[in-house]
Design a protein around this motif. Sequence first.
Motif, PDB file in Angstrom:
ATOM      1  N   ARG A  53       0.823  -1.215   0.000  1.00 27.20           N
ATOM      2  CA  ARG A  53       0.000   0.000   0.000  1.00 27.20           C
ATOM      3  C   ARG A  53       0.855   1.263   0.000  1.00 27.20           C
ATOM      4  N   GLY A  54       2.170   1.105  -0.012  1.00 19.83           N
ATOM      5  CA  GLY A  54       3.055   2.268  -0.020  1.00 19.83           C
ATOM      6  C   GLY A  54       3.324   2.857   1.344  1.00 19.83           C
ATOM      7  N   VAL A  55       2.993   2.128   2.402  1.00 24.46           N
ATOM      8  CA  VAL A  55       3.233   2.621   3.757  1.00 24.46           C
ATOM      9  C   VAL A  55       4.730   2.628   4.040  1.00 24.46           C
ATOM     10  N   GLU A  56       5.205   3.748   4.574  1.00 23.01           N
ATOM     11  CA  GLU A  56       6.631   3.909   4.861  1.00 23.01           C
ATOM     12  C   GLU A  56       6.942   3.846   6.354  1.00 23.01           C
ATOM     13  N   THR A  57       5.990   4.255   7.190  1.00 22.69           N
ATOM     14  CA  THR A  57       6.244   4.365   8.627  1.00 22.69           C
ATOM     15  C   THR A  57       5.095   3.747   9.412  1.00 22.69           C
ATOM     16  N   PHE A  58       5.436   2.979  10.448  1.00 21.06           N
ATOM     17  CA  PHE A  58       4.433   2.427  11.354  1.00 21.06           C
ATOM     18  C   PHE A  58       4.518   3.203  12.662  1.00 21.06           C
ATOM     19  N   VAL A  59       3.358   3.639  13.151  1.00 21.14           N
ATOM     20  CA  VAL A  59       3.273   4.507  14.319  1.00 21.14           C
ATOM     21  C   VAL A  59       2.420   3.825  15.396  1.00 21.14           C
ATOM     22  N   LEU A  60       2.831   3.973  16.654  1.00 19.52           N
ATOM     23  CA  LEU A  60       1.996   3.486  17.747  1.00 19.52           C
ATOM     24  C   LEU A  60       2.168   4.401  18.947  1.00 19.52           C
ATOM     25  N   GLU A  61       1.269   4.254  19.911  1.00 17.34           N
ATOM     26  CA  GLU A  61       1.362   4.972  21.179  1.00 17.34           C
ATOM     27  C   GLU A  61       1.319   3.962  22.310  1.00 17.34           C
ATOM     28  N   VAL A  62       2.130   4.192  23.333  1.00 16.14           N
ATOM     29  CA  VAL A  62       2.207   3.272  24.462  1.00 16.14           C
ATOM     30  C   VAL A  62       2.345   4.082  25.742  1.00 16.14           C
ATOM     31  N   ILE A  63       1.647   3.676  26.784  1.00 13.97           N
ATOM     32  CA  ILE A  63       1.740   4.356  28.071  1.00 13.97           C
ATOM     33  C   ILE A  63       3.165   4.270  28.589  1.00 13.97           C
ATOM     34  N   LYS A  64       3.693   5.365  29.070  1.00 13.29           N
ATOM     35  CA  LYS A  64       5.101   5.475  29.445  1.00 13.29           C
ATOM     36  C   LYS A  64       5.509   4.462  30.508  1.00 13.29           C
ATOM     37  N   ASP A  65       4.579   4.114  31.405  1.00 14.24           N
ATOM     38  CA  ASP A  65       4.900   3.175  32.487  1.00 14.24           C
ATOM     39  C   ASP A  65       4.840   1.720  32.055  1.00 14.24           C
ATOM     40  N   ASN A  66       4.401   1.451  30.836  1.00  7.87           N
ATOM     41  CA  ASN A  66       4.267   0.067  30.362  1.00  7.87           C
ATOM     42  C   ASN A  66       5.626  -0.407  29.831  1.00  7.87           C
ATOM     43  N   GLU A  67       6.524  -0.676  30.761  1.00  8.27           N
ATOM     44  CA  GLU A  67       7.906  -0.971  30.390  1.00  8.27           C
ATOM     45  C   GLU A  67       8.039  -2.255  29.573  1.00  8.27           C
ATOM     46  N   SER A  68       7.238  -3.263  29.897  1.00  5.52           N
ATOM     47  CA  SER A  68       7.344  -4.524  29.159  1.00  5.52           C
ATOM     48  C   SER A  68       6.945  -4.336  27.699  1.00  5.52           C
ATOM     49  N   ALA A  69       5.885  -3.542  27.459  1.00  3.46           N
ATOM     50  CA  ALA A  69       5.471  -3.280  26.078  1.00  3.46           C
ATOM     51  C   ALA A  69       6.526  -2.476  25.333  1.00  3.46           C
ATOM     52  N   ILE A  70       7.113  -1.493  26.003  1.00  4.52           N
ATOM     53  CA  ILE A  70       8.139  -0.671  25.359  1.00  4.52           C
ATOM     54  C   ILE A  70       9.338  -1.525  24.966  1.00  4.52           C
ATOM     55  N   ARG A  71       9.742  -2.441  25.844  1.00  2.16           N
ATOM     56  CA  ARG A  71      10.851  -3.344  25.515  1.00  2.16           C
ATOM     57  C   ARG A  71      10.514  -4.197  24.298  1.00  2.16           C
ATOM     58  N   ALA A  72       9.279  -4.691  24.264  1.00  2.00           N
ATOM     59  CA  ALA A  72       8.863  -5.528  23.125  1.00  2.00           C
ATOM     60  C   ALA A  72       8.853  -4.721  21.835  1.00  2.00           C
ATOM     61  N   TYR A  73       8.375  -3.480  21.906  1.00  2.00           N
ATOM     62  CA  TYR A  73       8.338  -2.653  20.704  1.00  2.00           C
ATOM     63  C   TYR A  73       9.758  -2.313  20.228  1.00  2.00           C
ATOM     64  N   ARG A  74      10.646  -2.031  21.167  1.00  2.00           N
ATOM     65  CA  ARG A  74      12.039  -1.771  20.779  1.00  2.00           C
ATOM     66  C   ARG A  74      12.645  -2.989  20.083  1.00  2.00           C
ATOM     67  N   LYS A  75      12.343  -4.163  20.614  1.00  2.00           N
ATOM     68  CA  LYS A  75      12.856  -5.402  20.022  1.00  2.00           C
ATOM     69  C   LYS A  75      12.338  -5.573  18.601  1.00  2.00           C
ATOM     70  N   ALA A  76      11.126  -5.054  18.346  1.00  2.00           N
ATOM     71  CA  ALA A  76      10.527  -5.147  17.008  1.00  2.00           C
ATOM     72  C   ALA A  76      10.983  -4.020  16.092  1.00  2.00           C
ATOM     73  N   GLY A  77      11.907  -3.171  16.555  1.00  2.57           N
ATOM     74  CA  GLY A  77      12.464  -2.136  15.700  1.00  2.57           C
ATOM     75  C   GLY A  77      11.899  -0.746  15.899  1.00  2.57           C
TER      76      GLY A  77
END
Length: 292
Positions: free
Chosen positions: A113-137
């Motif tokens: 579809r020509g998408v160049e960037t994937f965007v998400l929002e995560v609560i700052k205190d959700n450290e486990s989710a942030i780690r997982a997202y970092r691992k996914a790039g």
Amino acid sequence: MPLRDFLVMKLDRVSRQQIHKTFQDAFSDYVMDMSSLTEERLLVRSAKNGVDWEASVGAFDGERMVGFTLIGIDEWQGGMGAFDAATGIVPDFRGQGLASAMFEHALPGLRNRGVETFVLEVIKDNESAIRAYRKAGFEISREFKCFELQVAELRSGPSDADSFQIRPVDRHVVSSLAECAEWPPSWENSFAAIDRLQDELIVVGAFDEDKCIGAAAYTPLFNWVLTILVDPSHRRQGVGSALMGELVRSLPREVEAVRLHNVEATDDGMLGFLSGLGFEPLVDQYEMTRPV
């Protein structure tokens, strides 16, 4: 349970009722109470965020849907972007790689579809989710602050200022003031999202004679103030306060508080303005992005 036992597929042929049921199951233990997000509200919020059901994916254990990623597609900061409008995994099925499997399943279609960037929002205190997202790039691109305002005092304040008028306006007036924004709004509060909203918006504008010098928009369905914009040449003159005062006076008496989400944490002027009006901190979020 090994990942091969799960089926990952597009959501365009899955009933919205089933998606909503899985949403409620997945967010039953979330840090914020999501029980008020009815099926109607989920669908309206999905439409607001440009969710594309063919781009969105779900994970199934047999016939039971146990996870989902709702993905919006729209122009984003000069290119095509995709937005994680909601990702949820039913508690008993977490830790089995479903979020990654759904994300990887979605990527080829997004690239097509020509998408160049994937965007998400995560609560700052959700450290486990942030780690997982970092691992996914994903990397943190911005920090947002969210607020809540008890409206009683503002509701009883003066109704207007001497040098300008406040009156209801059409929703499209908001996008006409885009150049007044100090930073690009979040995906949730974008001008396109405001235009896509299906419920009745309350939008008020401030006018210096015939020129619109500011506007504020509010969605009753979610009880959110979506934006407050004031022309830079008319700031510090009470325009923003008058807009918010008129907006809250237009709300039903049973509305005791309103929320405002995703104010960029670097905007000291806006943060000071909100504090002066009585907005109290609610939660902080990160915006995270990665190339597709």
